[in-house]
Design a protein around this motif. Structure first.
Motif, short mmCIF file in Angstrom:
data_model
loop_
_atom_site.label_atom_id
_atom_site.label_comp_id
_atom_site.label_asym_id
_atom_site.label_seq_id
_atom_site.Cartn_x
_atom_site.Cartn_y
_atom_site.Cartn_z
N ASN A 188 0.40 -1.16 0.26
CA ASN A 188 0.32 -0.16 -0.29
C ASN A 188 1.13 1.00 -0.14
N ARG A 189 0.84 2.27 -0.68
CA ARG A 189 1.07 3.29 -1.07
C ARG A 189 0.58 4.75 -0.61
N SER A 190 -0.09 4.19 -0.09
CA SER A 190 -1.15 5.65 -0.02
C SER A 190 -0.65 5.51 1.50
N PRO A 191 -0.99 7.36 1.59
CA PRO A 191 -0.56 7.82 2.43
C PRO A 191 -2.17 6.98 3.60
N PRO A 192 -2.45 7.92 5.10
CA PRO A 192 -3.18 7.39 6.33
C PRO A 192 -4.54 8.44 5.21
N ARG A 193 -5.34 7.86 5.88
CA ARG A 193 -6.53 8.24 5.31
C ARG A 193 -6.96 9.92 6.17
N ALA A 194 -7.59 10.71 5.77
CA ALA A 194 -7.83 11.97 6.18
C ALA A 194 -8.84 11.78 6.89
N ASP A 195 -9.10 12.96 8.28
CA ASP A 195 -10.58 13.11 8.96
C ASP A 195 -11.03 14.10 7.93
N GLU A 196 -12.59 14.02 7.59
CA GLU A 196 -12.79 14.45 6.63
C GLU A 196 -13.12 15.40 7.60
N GLU A 197 -13.61 15.68 8.60
CA GLU A 197 -14.65 16.82 9.64
C GLU A 197 -13.23 17.55 9.72
N VAL A 198 -11.87 17.30 10.13
CA VAL A 198 -10.90 18.54 10.36
C VAL A 198 -10.83 18.73 8.99
N THR A 199 -10.34 18.03 8.36
CA THR A 199 -10.68 18.60 6.24
C THR A 199 -11.06 19.80 6.71
N LYS A 200 -12.41 19.72 6.95
CA LYS A 200 -13.59 20.63 6.32
C LYS A 200 -13.58 21.43 6.88
N ARG A 201 -12.75 21.50 8.50
CA ARG A 201 -12.90 22.60 9.03
C ARG A 201 -12.15 23.40 8.45
N CYS A 202 -11.17 23.15 8.60
CA CYS A 202 -9.48 23.22 8.31
C CYS A 202 -9.67 24.53 6.57
N VAL A 203 -10.40 23.83 5.67
CA VAL A 203 -10.69 24.32 4.31
C VAL A 203 -11.30 25.10 4.31
N GLU A 204 -12.45 25.42 5.39
CA GLU A 204 -13.82 26.64 5.57
C GLU A 204 -12.70 27.74 6.35
N ARG A 205 -11.98 27.67 6.74
CA ARG A 205 -10.85 28.67 7.73
C ARG A 205 -9.95 29.35 6.62
N ILE A 206 -9.58 28.56 5.83
CA ILE A 206 -8.04 29.10 4.59
C ILE A 206 -9.07 29.95 4.01
N VAL A 207 -10.37 29.03 3.77
CA VAL A 207 -11.03 30.19 2.61
C VAL A 207 -11.34 31.29 3.28
N LYS A 208 -11.77 31.46 4.36
CA LYS A 208 -12.69 32.76 4.83
C LYS A 208 -11.14 33.96 4.84
N LYS A 209 -9.67 33.03 5.28
CA LYS A 209 -8.28 33.87 5.52
C LYS A 209 -8.39 34.60 4.00
N ILE A 210 -8.55 33.68 3.30
CA ILE A 210 -8.38 33.67 1.30
C ILE A 210 -8.83 35.06 0.75
N THR A 211 -9.90 34.63 1.14
CA THR A 211 -11.14 35.69 0.91
C THR A 211 -11.13 37.24 1.23
N THR A 212 -10.76 37.30 2.23
CA THR A 212 -10.51 38.38 2.90
C THR A 212 -9.38 39.73 2.80
N ALA A 213 -8.28 38.26 2.63
CA ALA A 213 -6.97 38.97 2.75
C ALA A 213 -6.91 39.83 1.13
N LYS A 214 -6.08 41.26 1.60
CA LYS A 214 -5.83 42.15 0.26
C LYS A 214 -4.49 41.55 -0.84
N GLN A 215 -3.81 41.45 0.43
CA GLN A 215 -2.10 40.78 -0.73
C GLN A 215 -1.87 39.65 -0.20
N PRO A 216 -3.01 38.23 -0.22
CA PRO A 216 -2.25 36.72 -0.19
C PRO A 216 -0.93 36.67 -1.13
N TRP A 217 -0.31 35.38 -0.41
CA TRP A 217 0.83 34.96 -1.44
C TRP A 217 1.25 33.62 -1.03
#
Length: 605
Positions: A188-217
């Motif tokens: 098995n070459r695949s990494p351990p499966r991600a926690d879907e709930e944690v992934t969802k919360r993380c993505v929501e937080r990052i998207v919010k930060k990106i959409t409010t940023a004026k000069q992201p990088w």
């Protein structure tokens, strides 16, 4: 268990390596591994037969960075210690090398006999103890009942962590019988499966930060590719339009033809405008970081933690706005895919519209190269002009290797076509690594080209489309070449295709700038570098031979341009060596600044 139900342990090990895409075996023969090497050719594998173990380890590292896994076979004691420097580098810089060590028979070890290649004290565990500090898994195949399990465990750990593993194979275990049926179930070459709930919360937080940023990088670092997330990062960069830079270790991961790619960020050593723009950025997405001093320009390129979201292999740290949160149980590839899917289109369109022709303080390397004046025919070749101008020689899908020193620092100014892969060293910095690594990379590239011609995948069962043909191009220093010059013999023996630029600046220029500008310890014995292929058994200027040899020297841009335009050179067939003469005190401006900072740190300034 019937005989047809079992298989020799050595055959099991090699078959597993084949299933994972390994086709070339590196190493040096010894009485403790000779019988296991008998299996190489009958199983359809290639034996590299290196001149020494250090070069074999370096070559295995280069091969692994292209194919995703490599195998190195040495004797215990003298052989493995000779390779230890290479294994240390592979560990530091995340290259998945399987190091198999042939050891004395179990009876000799049990009786603690005074066996050759040992320290003479009867302790046969001392070398494995050393290896435990340089590898992520160590197994001893001393028990037939558990040998197959241990092989599979070591190989999975090598893939999962993208770091070396250590396998001991006693001589009397080579023909030990293990179940044949195990080979029907792939590792098995695949990494351990991600926690879907944690992934969802993380993505929501990052998207919010990106959409409010004026000069992201976005800053892409080298461990992104080691974690297998290069494709996902490129999708994020391309679709988001967010200005993107890399570190030296990350160079070559991002498609440099994208309008929002802005080269390697050099921190306080960069231009004032770039440094100011970076300071004004209000959100930094830092992906796959390797925080070495040599990768962060003496730590000055490390972003402000209060503005940074950092992506690791299985976690994300968000320190922005004093609201720190760490998300565990993630998987980088799936996280980046989810992030791309959830970025709102208005946000992506905003950044895409801002990027073309509007780097907002950061340069676009393609545009910068187009604006550079061409060197005149009689101009001497210097560092400032060489690195950007040589970029015009590159083609899509070339593999480019830059040795530690002026080449590695100068490579920051290379402009890479789409699909090029850059290999450098940004932490271990062992000079001499890149020459044998280019032999490994060329062998891997040849195997991928054959797979492409056959219309198959990369040979490792992943289903990844094959790469179109490219060339292996090495930039090597004169001092570095003297460290591992026997690799030229390895190239000729294996008929490897390598274009080699030997930068002859009469010694250790990077050391001169750190300390001892004219000190004799930074001098080296002048060699006739272009005679090396002939010394190692090739015929001079065999341009029409099945393995052509091409050697030329250039000290002016007119001479170099004539060479670059020569189809016998540029096609990349056989071994092509060009000695490029440069002044011993000439160095990239970035290197001079880094050397000054290093000197102050080393000597308490």
């Amino acid at each position: 268990m019937m005989e047809e139900d079992t298989i020799d342990l050595a055959q099991y090990l090699f078959t597993r390596l084949q299933q994972l895409g390994v086709q070339t075996i590196y190493g040096v023969p010894s009485d403790f591994n000779l019988t296991v090497l008998d299996y190489v050719e009958p199983l359809g594998l290639s034996w590299a037969g290196n001149a020494n173990e250090l070069n074999a380890g370096y070559a295995a590292d280069g091969y692994a960075r292209i194919k995703g896994l490599s195998a190195l076979f040495t004797a215990f004691g003298v052989g493995e210690l000779s390779a230890a420097n290479a294994i240390g580098g592979a560990y530091a810089e995340y290259a998945p090398v399987v190091h198999v060590v042939g050891t004395p028979p179990r009876s000799a070890q049990k009786e603690q006999l005074c066996i050759h290649h040992s320290l003479g004290d009867g302790n046969f565990r001392v070398f494995s103890e050393i290896a435990s500090r340089l590898t992520v898994a160590q197994v001893n195949l001393d028990d037939p009942a558990h040998a197959a399990d241990r092989v599979d465990h070591a190989l999975r750990q090598c893939i999962l962590h993208s770091r070396p593993v250590y396998i001991e194979l006693p001589t009397d275990m080579v023909k030990a019988q293990v179940p044949r049926a195990r080979l029907d179930v792939l590792i098995n070459r695949s990494p351990p499966r991600a926690d879907e709930e944690v992934t969802k919360r993380c993505v929501e937080r990052i998207v919010k930060k990106i959409t409010t940023a004026k000069q992201p990088w976005i800053i892409v670092d080298g461990l992104t590719s080691r974690y297998g997330a290069s494709a996902e990062v490129n999708e994020l960069v391309r679709l988001s339009g967010i200005p993107t830079s890399t570190t030296p270790c990350g160079k070559g991961i991002v498609d440099e033809t994208l309008p929002n790619f802005h080269g390697v960020y050099a921190g306080a050593i960069d231009t004032e405008s770039n440094f100011a723009w970076a300071a004004e950025s209000d959100l930094i997405l830092r992906i796959g970081p390797l925080d070495a001093d040599s990768n962060t320009f003496a730590f000055t390129a490390l972003p402000d933690p209060g503005k940074t979201i950092t992506f690791y292999r299985d976690s994300v740290e968000d320190d922005t706005c004093g609201d720190e949160e760490i998300f565990q149980g993630l998987q980088l590839q799936s996280l980046l895919r989810a992030l791309v899917d959830h970025l709102p289109k208005p946000t992506m369109q905003m950044h895409q519209q801002a990027s073309p022709g509007k780097p907002r303080g950061l340069p676009n390397p393609v545009e910068e190269l187009q604006k550079m004046p061409l060197p005149r025919e009689h101009d001497l070749i210097d560092q400032a002009s060489f690195w950007p101008q040589i970029s015009k020689f590159f083609r899509q899908n070339d593999i480019i290797l830059t040795e530690t020193g002026t080449a590695s620092i100068g490579s920051r100014h290379l402009v890479l076509p789409r699909g090029c892969k850059l290999i450098n060293s940004t932490l271990w910095l062992s000079i001499g690594y890149m020459l044998p690594a280019s032999a490994g990379a060329s062998a891997a590239q040849r195997e991928l080209n054959i797979a492409a011609s056959n219309g198959s995948d990369n040979g490792n069962g992943t289903g990844i489309p094959p790469l179109p043909k490219g060339r292996t191009i090495l930039f090597e220093g004169d001092g570095s070449l003297q460290m591992t010059v026997q690799s030229i013999s390895d190239m000729i023996r294996a008929r490897l295709d390598v274009i080699m630029f030997v930068l002859n600046n009469n010694g250790y220029t990077i050391e001169r700038w750190i300390h001892g500008m004219n000190a004799p310890y930074n001098d080296i014995q002048p060699w006739r570098y272009l005679d090396a292929p002939m010394f190692f058994g090739a015929q001079k200027n065999q341009t029409h031979d099945l393995y052509p040899i091409y050697t030329k020297r250039a000290s002016t841009w007119g001479e170099l341009n004539d060479i670059l335009a020569d189809p016998d050179f540029s096609r990349g067939k056989g071994l092509a060596m060009v000695e490029v003469i440069m002044d011993q005190h000439d160095a990239p401006e970035t290197l001079k600044k880094l050397a000054e900072a290093s000197s102050k740190r080393n000597f308490g300034g």
